[in-house]
Scaffold this active site. Sequence first.
Site, PDB file in Angstrom:
ATOM      1  N   GLU A 227       0.843  -1.217   0.000  1.00  0.00           N
ATOM      2  CA  GLU A 227       0.000   0.000   0.000  1.00  0.00           C
ATOM      3  C   GLU A 227       0.865   1.249   0.000  1.00  0.00           C
ATOM      4  OE1 GLU A 227      -3.244   0.060  -0.675  1.00  0.00           O
ATOM      5  OE2 GLU A 227      -2.919  -2.100  -0.823  1.00  0.00           O
TER       6      GLU A 227
ATOM      7  N   TRP B 287       1.513   1.992  -3.392  1.00  0.00           N
ATOM      8  CA  TRP B 287       0.477   2.763  -4.128  1.00  0.00           C
ATOM      9  C   TRP B 287       0.694   4.262  -3.947  1.00  0.00           C
ATOM     10  CZ3 TRP B 287      -2.895   1.746  -7.898  1.00  0.00           C
ATOM     11  CH2 TRP B 287      -3.200   0.411  -8.177  1.00  0.00           C
TER      12      TRP B 287
ATOM     13  N   TRP C 290     -20.177  13.943 -17.733  1.00  0.00           N
ATOM     14  CA  TRP C 290     -20.381  14.035 -16.288  1.00  0.00           C
ATOM     15  C   TRP C 290     -21.046  15.370 -15.967  1.00  0.00           C
ATOM     16  CZ3 TRP C 290     -15.073  11.691 -16.571  1.00  0.00           C
ATOM     17  CH2 TRP C 290     -15.054  10.387 -16.057  1.00  0.00           C
TER      18      TRP C 290
ATOM     19  N   ASN D 148     -10.449   3.527   3.334  1.00  0.00           N
ATOM     20  CA  ASN D 148     -10.213   3.386   1.892  1.00  0.00           C
ATOM     21  C   ASN D 148     -11.348   2.661   1.160  1.00  0.00           C
ATOM     22  OD1 ASN D 148      -8.511   3.473  -0.559  1.00  0.00           O
ATOM     23  ND2 ASN D 148      -8.505   1.250  -0.294  1.00  0.00           N
TER      24      ASN D 148
ATOM     25  N   TRP E  45     -15.825  13.493 -11.406  1.00  0.00           N
ATOM     26  CA  TRP E  45     -14.851  13.111 -10.373  1.00  0.00           C
ATOM     27  C   TRP E  45     -14.137  14.348  -9.843  1.00  0.00           C
ATOM     28  CZ3 TRP E  45      -9.741  14.324 -11.389  1.00  0.00           C
ATOM     29  CH2 TRP E  45      -9.418  14.617 -12.719  1.00  0.00           C
TER      30      TRP E  45
ATOM     31  N   TRP F 271      -9.511   9.202  -7.362  1.00  0.00           N
ATOM     32  CA  TRP F 271     -10.721   9.608  -8.093  1.00  0.00           C
ATOM     33  C   TRP F 271     -10.695   9.134  -9.537  1.00  0.00           C
ATOM     34  CZ3 TRP F 271     -15.366  10.905  -6.519  1.00  0.00           C
ATOM     35  CH2 TRP F 271     -15.507  11.253  -5.175  1.00  0.00           C
TER      36      TRP F 271
HETATM   37  C1  LIG Z   1     -11.387   8.464  -4.118  1.00  0.00           C
HETATM   38  C2  LIG Z   1     -10.140   8.276  -3.287  1.00  0.00           C
HETATM   39  C3  LIG Z   1      -9.454   9.394  -2.806  1.00  0.00           C
HETATM   40  C4  LIG Z   1      -8.292   9.244  -2.036  1.00  0.00           C
HETATM   41  N1  LIG Z   1      -7.644  10.372  -1.586  1.00  0.00           N
HETATM   42  C5  LIG Z   1      -6.511  10.233  -0.863  1.00  0.00           C
HETATM   43  C6  LIG Z   1      -5.817  11.371  -0.383  1.00  0.00           C
HETATM   44  O1  LIG Z   1      -6.193  12.529  -0.651  1.00  0.00           O
HETATM   45  N2  LIG Z   1      -4.710  11.182   0.400  1.00  0.00           N
HETATM   46  C7  LIG Z   1      -4.248   9.928   0.700  1.00  0.00           C
HETATM   47  O2  LIG Z   1      -3.246   9.810   1.416  1.00  0.00           O
HETATM   48  N3  LIG Z   1      -4.869   8.825   0.220  1.00  0.00           N
HETATM   49  C8  LIG Z   1      -5.980   8.940  -0.531  1.00  0.00           C
HETATM   50  N4  LIG Z   1      -6.626   7.806  -0.976  1.00  0.00           N
HETATM   51  C9  LIG Z   1      -6.009   6.498  -0.758  1.00  0.00           C
HETATM   52  C10 LIG Z   1      -6.417   5.770   0.543  1.00  0.00           C
HETATM   53  O3  LIG Z   1      -7.801   5.771   0.687  1.00  0.00           O
HETATM   54  C11 LIG Z   1      -5.778   6.367   1.788  1.00  0.00           C
HETATM   55  O4  LIG Z   1      -4.384   6.511   1.601  1.00  0.00           O
HETATM   56  C12 LIG Z   1      -5.991   5.458   3.014  1.00  0.00           C
HETATM   57  O5  LIG Z   1      -7.366   5.262   3.231  1.00  0.00           O
HETATM   58  C13 LIG Z   1      -5.359   6.103   4.226  1.00  0.00           C
HETATM   59  O6  LIG Z   1      -5.629   5.376   5.374  1.00  0.00           O
HETATM   60  P1  LIG Z   1      -4.482   4.576   6.126  1.00  0.00           P
HETATM   61  O7  LIG Z   1      -3.335   5.469   6.384  1.00  0.00           O
HETATM   62  O8  LIG Z   1      -5.092   3.889   7.282  1.00  0.00           O
HETATM   63  O9  LIG Z   1      -4.065   3.512   5.025  1.00  0.00           O
HETATM   64  P2  LIG Z   1      -3.353   2.109   5.163  1.00  0.00           P
HETATM   65  O10 LIG Z   1      -4.250   1.094   4.566  1.00  0.00           O
HETATM   66  O11 LIG Z   1      -2.867   1.855   6.513  1.00  0.00           O
HETATM   67  O12 LIG Z   1      -2.122   2.260   4.143  1.00  0.00           O
HETATM   68  C14 LIG Z   1      -0.852   2.797   4.540  1.00  0.00           C
HETATM   69  C15 LIG Z   1      -0.479   3.963   3.670  1.00  0.00           C
HETATM   70  O13 LIG Z   1      -0.364   3.558   2.305  1.00  0.00           O
HETATM   71  C16 LIG Z   1      -0.800   4.608   1.459  1.00  0.00           C
HETATM   72  N5  LIG Z   1      -1.964   4.142   0.690  1.00  0.00           N
HETATM   73  C17 LIG Z   1      -2.839   3.182   1.024  1.00  0.00           C
HETATM   74  N6  LIG Z   1      -3.751   3.008   0.035  1.00  0.00           N
HETATM   75  C18 LIG Z   1      -3.430   3.892  -0.924  1.00  0.00           C
HETATM   76  C19 LIG Z   1      -3.992   4.205  -2.196  1.00  0.00           C
HETATM   77  N7  LIG Z   1      -5.056   3.552  -2.673  1.00  0.00           N
HETATM   78  N8  LIG Z   1      -3.426   5.201  -2.923  1.00  0.00           N
HETATM   79  C20 LIG Z   1      -2.335   5.855  -2.471  1.00  0.00           C
HETATM   80  N9  LIG Z   1      -1.754   5.591  -1.270  1.00  0.00           N
HETATM   81  C21 LIG Z   1      -2.299   4.626  -0.516  1.00  0.00           C
HETATM   82  C22 LIG Z   1      -1.195   5.774   2.345  1.00  0.00           C
HETATM   83  O14 LIG Z   1      -0.096   6.645   2.442  1.00  0.00           O
HETATM   84  C23 LIG Z   1      -1.488   5.097   3.669  1.00  0.00           C
HETATM   85  O15 LIG Z   1      -1.308   5.941   4.772  1.00  0.00           O
HETATM   86  C24 LIG Z   1      -7.797   7.933  -1.757  1.00  0.00           C
HETATM   87  C25 LIG Z   1      -8.495   6.813  -2.238  1.00  0.00           C
HETATM   88  C26 LIG Z   1      -9.649   6.995  -2.985  1.00  0.00           C
HETATM   89  C27 LIG Z   1     -10.375   5.766  -3.492  1.00  0.00           C
END
Ligand SMILES: Cc1cc2nc3c(=O)[nH]c(=O)nc-3n(C[C@H](O)[C@H](O)[C@H](O)COP(=O)(O)OP(=O)(O)OC[C@H]3O[C@@H](n4cnc5c(N)ncnc54)[C@H](O)[C@@H]3O)c2cc1C
Length: 480
Positions: A275, A278, A306, A342, A360, A383
Amino acid sequence: MRTAIVWFRRDLRLTDNPALSAAVGEYDRVLPVFVWAPEEEGPWSPGSAQRWWLHKSLERLDEALGNAGSRLILRRGPSLEALKTVAAVTGADAVLWNRLYEPGARDRDSAVEEALRQAGLTTRTYSGSLLFEPPDIATGQGNPFRVFTPFWKACRATPGPRSPIPAPDSIPRPGDLPDSVPVAALDLMPCIRWYEGLEEAWRPGESGALSQLEAFVEGPVANYASRRDYPGLEGVSRMSPHLHFGEISPHSIWATVVSRSTSGGERGAEAFLRELGWREFAHHVLYHFPETPAKPMNDRFTGFPWREGPGEALEAWQGGRTGIPIVDAGMRQLWETGWMHNRVRMVVASLLVKNLLWSWKDGAAWFWDTLVDADLASNTMGWQWTAGCGADAAPYFRIFNPVIQGEKFDPDGGYVRRFVPELGCVPPRYLHKPWEMPESERRKIGFRLGADYPEPIVDLASSRKRALDAFQSIKGRAES
Ligand SMILES: Cc1cc2nc3c(=O)[nH]c(=O)nc-3n(C[C@H](O)[C@H](O)[C@H](O)COP(=O)(O)OP(=O)(O)OC[C@H]3O[C@@H](n4cnc5c(N)ncnc54)[C@H](O)[C@@H]3O)c2cc1C
């Protein structure tokens, strides 16, 4: 006496801060400076929730610098003028900083770098917020990646992230530090106290980031792979705002997770590191395709019909009043805590861009204002991924069914009940679809659909078909 300015931006920490460590190691006096210049980030200046976080984080950074014998010098922008002024009054000969990768910040940083050099100052920049520098990772043909799996494979084939650098014990300073404006004078805190939920949910700052990480590696990380999709469980790290503001580096997180991974917990640790991958991928894409915050990465979607701009459906979505429980729970979690799980981000985004056929960009703008972790790279990617028009995106025909998503990932309804308390009395089998509850049962529990909780603003089946037809209409267009 050699003096260096360390220009803090989104690296609000002392541990594993390459610019700070270089300055402390190589200069006699170090000046920690933060310049508030939101207009320099173009249309992407920090939103309301981020400003709240930044206020708190700057206070914590100032305290941490104080414990190391220094203090934060806060100035208002423009950045170049502020840095030049501090250099002039202190006789500093160098400015050091950690790199940012957003298009606005990159343009500003190159202009500042050029002007400082012309003014006779040394400038040096460092890699502090990503594990892999975007220009260093490329396909066999030397192109940027557009698909995550080969990107991550290429990253993992490199020697890997460096070890984190310890925080300096003390930061050498001149006898007199230049003037600084108080954090409160930056007006980052909103006048209306809507942020109480944020204060309950978060501890901004480096020590808050470290305790959050500690709690994660002590428990949830081992089961991350199997629990990360359940918004009602403590399954994820919640490191995202700390990472966004650089209160902790991804290198520190990586090293801690790898070194503390327990036998049996390796699968969870590996899924978590992926993650973080990502996050790297999102920055790689934004770096190489800087136009994507405003434009679909896939040209086929240019001109897609849209809906844009204000409207009742958009307002209902923003306010968590769509009548679709998992969506409303997510949007209210966002409003109350500045963060959303997420899995639920994907579900709420899919409802907006597919069932409601809303742009979006409007969704991304709302997230930008309300998320404490709002990040241009990850938000744009999330998005565009959901809309189907981005890098490695969900195919256009994948439309999340929010009822099925709710039943699968919030099976006991704990998440929905927490954020949508008016559904508290609804029996489990109808919790994710209260509109299917027979009138007689509703009457028995005294639940009035349309009064106590809204009727769904959109019919899920017919709107799904409408979205498929709309997406089908662009299928024949050439893909970019
Ligand atoms: C529509 C949409 C908008 C989003 N906007 C943002 C945003 O503005 N900022 C943001 O940090 N994340 C965003 N995300 C990605 C993701 O949802 C969040 O990073 C995650 O929910 C953060 O929670 P966590 O730290 O507990 O994640 P964990 O699951 O604990 O993951 C650890 C770290 O990995 C990174 N990560 C995890 N999933 C993703 C992902 N899909 N994309 C990029 N990095 C990821 C983050 O830095 C996160 O803190 C978005 C996802 C979607 C679907």
